[in-house]
Design a protein around this motif. Structure first.
Motif, PDB file in Angstrom:
ATOM      1  N   THR A  28      -4.235   1.684   0.633  1.00 52.21           N
ATOM      2  CA  THR A  28      -3.536   1.219   1.418  1.00 52.21           C
ATOM      3  C   THR A  28      -3.570  -0.492   1.262  1.00 52.21           C
ATOM      4  OG1 THR A  28      -4.089   2.710   3.452  1.00 52.21           O
ATOM      5  CG2 THR A  28      -3.489   0.561   4.156  1.00 52.21           C
ATOM      6  N   SER A  29      -4.770  -0.909   0.762  1.00 54.99           N
ATOM      7  CA  SER A  29      -4.905  -2.316   0.349  1.00 54.99           C
ATOM      8  C   SER A  29      -4.126  -2.617  -0.973  1.00 54.99           C
ATOM      9  CB  SER A  29      -6.439  -2.910   0.043  1.00 54.99           C
ATOM     10  OG  SER A  29      -6.908  -2.197  -0.928  1.00 54.99           O
ATOM     11  N   LEU A  30      -3.992  -1.711  -1.838  1.00 57.74           N
ATOM     12  CA  LEU A  30      -3.254  -1.822  -3.095  1.00 57.74           C
ATOM     13  C   LEU A  30      -1.923  -1.885  -2.567  1.00 57.74           C
ATOM     14  CD1 LEU A  30      -4.371   0.418  -5.753  1.00 57.74           C
ATOM     15  CD2 LEU A  30      -4.603  -1.898  -5.754  1.00 57.74           C
ATOM     16  N   THR A  31      -1.395  -1.254  -1.746  1.00 55.86           N
ATOM     17  CA  THR A  31       0.255  -1.210  -1.211  1.00 55.86           C
ATOM     18  C   THR A  31       0.245  -2.308  -0.959  1.00 55.86           C
ATOM     19  OG1 THR A  31       0.047   1.452  -1.184  1.00 55.86           O
ATOM     20  CG2 THR A  31       1.934   0.212   0.066  1.00 55.86           C
ATOM     21  N   ALA A  32      -0.429  -2.772   0.185  1.00 59.00           N
ATOM     22  CA  ALA A  32      -0.345  -4.259   0.912  1.00 59.00           C
ATOM     23  C   ALA A  32      -0.237  -5.276   0.183  1.00 59.00           C
ATOM     24  CB  ALA A  32      -1.103  -4.483   2.225  1.00 59.00           C
ATOM     25  N   ALA A  33      -1.011  -5.261  -1.068  1.00 54.70           N
ATOM     26  CA  ALA A  33      -1.498  -6.560  -1.942  1.00 54.70           C
ATOM     27  C   ALA A  33      -0.913  -6.767  -3.108  1.00 54.70           C
ATOM     28  CB  ALA A  33      -2.882  -6.948  -1.814  1.00 54.70           C
ATOM     29  N   ALA A  34      -0.561  -5.460  -3.859  1.00 51.49           N
ATOM     30  CA  ALA A  34      -0.179  -5.559  -5.469  1.00 51.49           C
ATOM     31  C   ALA A  34       1.032  -4.739  -5.612  1.00 51.49           C
ATOM     32  CB  ALA A  34      -1.345  -4.915  -6.015  1.00 51.49           C
TER      33      ALA A  34
END
Length: 127
Positions: A28-34
């Motif tokens: 989820t954090s990869l999708t949001a940030a990268a």
């Protein structure tokens, strides 16, 4: 460290699994940030909800989810590696059943069929 002891018997390479909630948060954090890993997030959520969390064990890297029935996970035995290639919008499923042997199968699927293909794999292999 060698994978063989002094008597040349095999010692498997193992890794501890990660908690499913941690894996979901990572993607989820990869999708949001990268970069877009939403298909991986959807697959992880599906596995968490459709199967008992203790049934499968997993670990992850940037775009690879390794799922196994073994805990700890043997890195070259009885595991399914699922790579989501976001640029191509494709999954690559790679099943390794035995050490020192090539993958039993490698398949590529469109992004939309990741969950369907995972469920078919679980049924086919008898996990």
């Amino acid at each position: 460290m060698s994978r063989f002891d002094s008597k040349n018997s095999y010692t498997p390479l193992t890794a501890p699994p990660r908690p499913w909630a941690e894996i979901e948060a990572f993607y989820t954090s990869l999708t949001a940030a990268a970069f877009d890993q939403q298909s991986m997030v959807d697959l992880v959520r599906h596995i968490r909800s459709a199967y008992a969390e203790g049934r499968f064990h997993a670990l992850t890297s940037m775009h690879t989810l390794v799922v196994s029935v073994n805990n700890p996970i043997e890195l070259d035995r009885e595991n399914l590696r699922m790579d989501y290639h976001f640029a191509d919008r494709e999954w690559e499923f790679d099943y390794r059943s035995k050490p020192f042997k090539p993958a039993e199968f490698t398949r590529r699927y469109p992004a939309s069929s990741g969950i369907e293909k995972f469920d078919a794999f679980v049924k086919m292999i008898g996990w």
